[in-house]
Design a protein around this motif. Structure first.
Motif, PDB file in Angstrom:
ATOM      1  N   LEU A  36      25.737  31.716  22.705  1.00 23.65           N
ATOM      2  CA  LEU A  36      25.839  32.356  21.230  1.00 23.65           C
ATOM      3  C   LEU A  36      26.140  32.123  20.092  1.00 23.65           C
ATOM      4  CD1 LEU A  36      23.482  35.532  23.353  1.00 23.65           C
ATOM      5  CD2 LEU A  36      21.952  33.909  22.385  1.00 23.65           C
ATOM      6  N   GLN A  37      27.371  32.155  20.325  1.00 27.45           N
ATOM      7  CA  GLN A  37      28.183  32.530  19.591  1.00 27.45           C
ATOM      8  C   GLN A  37      28.876  33.836  18.486  1.00 27.45           C
ATOM      9  OE1 GLN A  37      28.636  28.833  17.094  1.00 27.45           O
ATOM     10  NE2 GLN A  37      28.310  27.460  18.546  1.00 27.45           N
ATOM     11  N   TRP A  38      28.513  34.833  19.326  1.00 25.81           N
ATOM     12  CA  TRP A  38      28.288  36.323  18.577  1.00 25.81           C
ATOM     13  C   TRP A  38      29.158  36.826  18.823  1.00 25.81           C
ATOM     14  CZ3 TRP A  38      25.015  39.277  22.085  1.00 25.81           C
ATOM     15  CH2 TRP A  38      23.274  38.864  21.683  1.00 25.81           C
ATOM     16  N   HIS A  39      30.612  36.253  19.799  1.00 23.86           N
ATOM     17  CA  HIS A  39      31.863  36.239  19.023  1.00 23.86           C
ATOM     18  C   HIS A  39      33.312  35.393  19.282  1.00 23.86           C
ATOM     19  CE1 HIS A  39      31.178  38.947  22.710  1.00 23.86           C
ATOM     20  NE2 HIS A  39      33.180  38.305  23.037  1.00 23.86           N
ATOM     21  N   HIS A  40      34.739  35.613  19.767  1.00 23.32           N
ATOM     22  CA  HIS A  40      35.115  34.848  19.962  1.00 23.32           C
ATOM     23  C   HIS A  40      35.877  36.164  20.430  1.00 23.32           C
ATOM     24  CE1 HIS A  40      34.035  30.942  18.888  1.00 23.32           C
ATOM     25  NE2 HIS A  40      33.924  31.740  18.105  1.00 23.32           N
ATOM     26  N   MET A  41      37.296  35.215  21.155  1.00 17.46           N
ATOM     27  CA  MET A  41      38.334  36.174  22.125  1.00 17.46           C
ATOM     28  C   MET A  41      38.549  36.992  20.643  1.00 17.46           C
ATOM     29  SD  MET A  41      38.726  37.035  25.320  1.00 17.46           S
ATOM     30  CE  MET A  41      39.667  38.855  25.517  1.00 17.46           C
ATOM     31  N   ILE A  42      39.182  36.398  19.748  1.00 10.39           N
ATOM     32  CA  ILE A  42      40.120  37.220  18.962  1.00 10.39           C
ATOM     33  C   ILE A  42      39.168  37.384  17.634  1.00 10.39           C
ATOM     34  CG2 ILE A  42      42.134  37.531  20.102  1.00 10.39           C
ATOM     35  CD1 ILE A  42      43.060  34.808  18.477  1.00 10.39           C
ATOM     36  N   SER A  43      37.707  37.378  17.611  1.00 12.03           N
ATOM     37  CA  SER A  43      37.316  36.853  16.051  1.00 12.03           C
ATOM     38  C   SER A  43      37.327  38.060  15.354  1.00 12.03           C
ATOM     39  CB  SER A  43      36.278  36.711  16.358  1.00 12.03           C
ATOM     40  OG  SER A  43      35.550  37.508  17.230  1.00 12.03           O
ATOM     41  N   ASP A  44      37.858  39.278  15.819  1.00 12.33           N
ATOM     42  CA  ASP A  44      38.265  40.564  14.719  1.00 12.33           C
ATOM     43  C   ASP A  44      39.488  40.403  14.208  1.00 12.33           C
ATOM     44  OD1 ASP A  44      35.913  41.402  14.483  1.00 12.33           O
ATOM     45  OD2 ASP A  44      36.133  43.484  15.209  1.00 12.33           O
ATOM     46  N   GLY A 111      35.189  45.848  27.988  1.00 16.48           N
ATOM     47  CA  GLY A 111      34.600  46.176  27.014  1.00 16.48           C
ATOM     48  C   GLY A 111      35.280  47.946  26.330  1.00 16.48           C
ATOM     49  N   LEU A 112      35.693  48.271  27.519  1.00 13.72           N
ATOM     50  CA  LEU A 112      36.941  49.317  26.759  1.00 13.72           C
ATOM     51  C   LEU A 112      38.289  49.099  26.111  1.00 13.72           C
ATOM     52  CD1 LEU A 112      36.204  52.251  30.031  1.00 13.72           C
ATOM     53  CD2 LEU A 112      35.907  52.747  27.835  1.00 13.72           C
ATOM     54  N   VAL A 113      39.118  48.183  26.918  1.00 15.14           N
ATOM     55  CA  VAL A 113      40.207  47.434  26.412  1.00 15.14           C
ATOM     56  C   VAL A 113      39.857  46.273  25.434  1.00 15.14           C
ATOM     57  CG1 VAL A 113      42.430  45.951  27.018  1.00 15.14           C
ATOM     58  CG2 VAL A 113      41.137  47.354  28.852  1.00 15.14           C
ATOM     59  N   ASP A 114      38.936  45.261  24.775  1.00 12.80           N
ATOM     60  CA  ASP A 114      39.052  44.916  23.878  1.00 12.80           C
ATOM     61  C   ASP A 114      38.364  45.003  22.614  1.00 12.80           C
ATOM     62  OD1 ASP A 114      40.242  42.466  25.293  1.00 12.80           O
ATOM     63  OD2 ASP A 114      39.029  41.563  25.761  1.00 12.80           O
ATOM     64  N   GLN A 116      36.979  48.387  21.749  1.00 13.66           N
ATOM     65  CA  GLN A 116      37.877  50.024  22.010  1.00 13.66           C
ATOM     66  C   GLN A 116      38.825  50.157  21.660  1.00 13.66           C
ATOM     67  OE1 GLN A 116      34.944  51.858  21.363  1.00 13.66           O
ATOM     68  NE2 GLN A 116      33.591  49.842  21.704  1.00 13.66           N
ATOM     69  N   LEU A 117      39.830  49.540  22.571  1.00 18.54           N
ATOM     70  CA  LEU A 117      40.963  50.094  22.816  1.00 18.54           C
ATOM     71  C   LEU A 117      41.382  49.060  21.525  1.00 18.54           C
ATOM     72  CD1 LEU A 117      41.980  50.865  25.779  1.00 18.54           C
ATOM     73  CD2 LEU A 117      42.143  52.849  24.180  1.00 18.54           C
ATOM     74  N   LEU A 118      42.339  48.074  21.699  1.00 19.90           N
ATOM     75  CA  LEU A 118      42.396  47.133  20.915  1.00 19.90           C
ATOM     76  C   LEU A 118      41.725  46.291  19.871  1.00 19.90           C
ATOM     77  CD1 LEU A 118      44.264  44.698  24.033  1.00 19.90           C
ATOM     78  CD2 LEU A 118      44.313  47.231  22.298  1.00 19.90           C
ATOM     79  N   GLY A 119      40.023  46.579  19.938  1.00 20.27           N
ATOM     80  CA  GLY A 119      39.279  46.063  18.617  1.00 20.27           C
ATOM     81  C   GLY A 119      39.467  44.457  17.869  1.00 20.27           C
ATOM     82  N   VAL A 120      39.937  43.455  18.995  1.00 22.09           N
ATOM     83  CA  VAL A 120      40.050  42.612  18.909  1.00 22.09           C
ATOM     84  C   VAL A 120      38.542  41.864  18.643  1.00 22.09           C
ATOM     85  CG1 VAL A 120      42.613  42.303  20.152  1.00 22.09           C
ATOM     86  CG2 VAL A 120      40.282  42.111  21.713  1.00 22.09           C
ATOM     87  N   HIS A 121      37.961  41.777  19.167  1.00 19.62           N
ATOM     88  CA  HIS A 121      36.511  41.536  19.292  1.00 19.62           C
ATOM     89  C   HIS A 121      35.208  42.705  19.383  1.00 19.62           C
ATOM     90  CE1 HIS A 121      36.548  40.400  23.285  1.00 19.62           C
ATOM     91  NE2 HIS A 121      35.363  40.481  23.150  1.00 19.62           N
ATOM     92  N   HIS A 122      33.877  42.509  18.877  1.00 26.77           N
ATOM     93  CA  HIS A 122      33.681  42.913  19.742  1.00 26.77           C
ATOM     94  C   HIS A 122      31.864  42.642  19.697  1.00 26.77           C
ATOM     95  CE1 HIS A 122      34.915  47.199  17.392  1.00 26.77           C
ATOM     96  NE2 HIS A 122      35.000  46.043  16.224  1.00 26.77           N
ATOM     97  N   VAL A 123      30.741  43.177  20.887  1.00 25.15           N
ATOM     98  CA  VAL A 123      30.112  41.783  21.084  1.00 25.15           C
ATOM     99  C   VAL A 123      29.094  41.103  20.526  1.00 25.15           C
ATOM    100  CG1 VAL A 123      27.476  42.292  22.853  1.00 25.15           C
ATOM    101  CG2 VAL A 123      29.627  44.020  23.261  1.00 25.15           C
ATOM    102  N   ARG A 124      28.604  41.940  18.845  1.00 25.31           N
ATOM    103  CA  ARG A 124      28.165  40.842  17.898  1.00 25.31           C
ATOM    104  C   ARG A 124      28.855  41.181  16.903  1.00 25.31           C
ATOM    105  NH1 ARG A 124      22.454  39.524  17.430  1.00 25.31           N
ATOM    106  NH2 ARG A 124      23.166  38.924  15.849  1.00 25.31           N
ATOM    107  N   ASP A 125      30.069  40.229  16.333  1.00 28.10           N
ATOM    108  CA  ASP A 125      30.494  40.271  14.838  1.00 28.10           C
ATOM    109  C   ASP A 125      30.283  40.030  14.198  1.00 28.10           C
ATOM    110  OD1 ASP A 125      33.257  41.444  16.406  1.00 28.10           O
ATOM    111  OD2 ASP A 125      33.780  39.150  16.892  1.00 28.10           O
ATOM    112  N   ASP A 126      28.938  39.535  14.502  1.00 28.50           N
ATOM    113  CA  ASP A 126      28.249  38.662  12.755  1.00 28.50           C
ATOM    114  C   ASP A 126      27.921  40.263  12.350  1.00 28.50           C
ATOM    115  OD1 ASP A 126      26.770  39.169  15.363  1.00 28.50           O
ATOM    116  OD2 ASP A 126      25.948  37.503  14.434  1.00 28.50           O
TER     117      ASP A 126
END
Length: 159
Positions: A36-44, A111-114, A116-126
């Protein structure tokens, strides 16, 4: 030579939960990152909208997949060690319930770590407002844990 210190004992829950964590990570990485390419591991952190950014994100996705692969290998090692100890094989409900619950634990922790806490990506970065998708992902973790635990408990019933 096989050790029989636990001969006849039921299997531990470790392997099923580890399989669930690893396979849940694979589903997340393959479906959400690649298909789906909604996000990558560190896309934010590093935008994948440039070639250099996409290369960094793809490498981070690869390390993520390595971690999930190690969880599945670890689960296989635990399973073989339990067989060598003479433990009983789990019922399908016992094992499948733990795999589902492990997947839920993955979703909840990731979901909590990446997200909310770290904010490295979200389910839908787009999207401009990804919070509803992040909350749905967390809710899916809770649902998977509850359903998995109920299926697992059914496998504990000796009938």
């Amino acid at each position: 030579m096989a050790t029989t210190t636990h001969a006849g004992e039921p299997p531990s829950r470790a392997a099923g939960l580890m399989y669930g964590l690893g396979l849940g990570g694979f589903i997340d990485g393959i479906v959400l990152h690649q298909v789906l390419q909604w996000h990558h591991m560190i896309s934010d952190v590093e935008s994948p909208r440039t070639l250099a950014g996409l290369e960094v994100n793809t490498m981070a996705d690869g390390f993520f997949h390595l971690a999930t692969w190690f969880l599945v290998v670890g689960a296989s090692i635990v399973t073989i060690a339990q067989w060598r100890q003479g433990r009983l094989a789990p019922s399908w409900s016992f094992h499948l319930g733990l795999v589902i619950a492990g997947w839920g634990i993955f979703n909840l922790v990731e979901g909590l770590v990446d997200h909310q806490l770290l904010g490295v990506h979200h389910v839908r970065d787009d999207l401009g407002g990804p919070l509803s998708w992040d909350l749905a992902f967390l809710a899916s973790g809770v649902v998977l844990i509850v359903v998995g635990w109920l299926v697992h408990r059914r496998g504990l019933d000796p009938r």
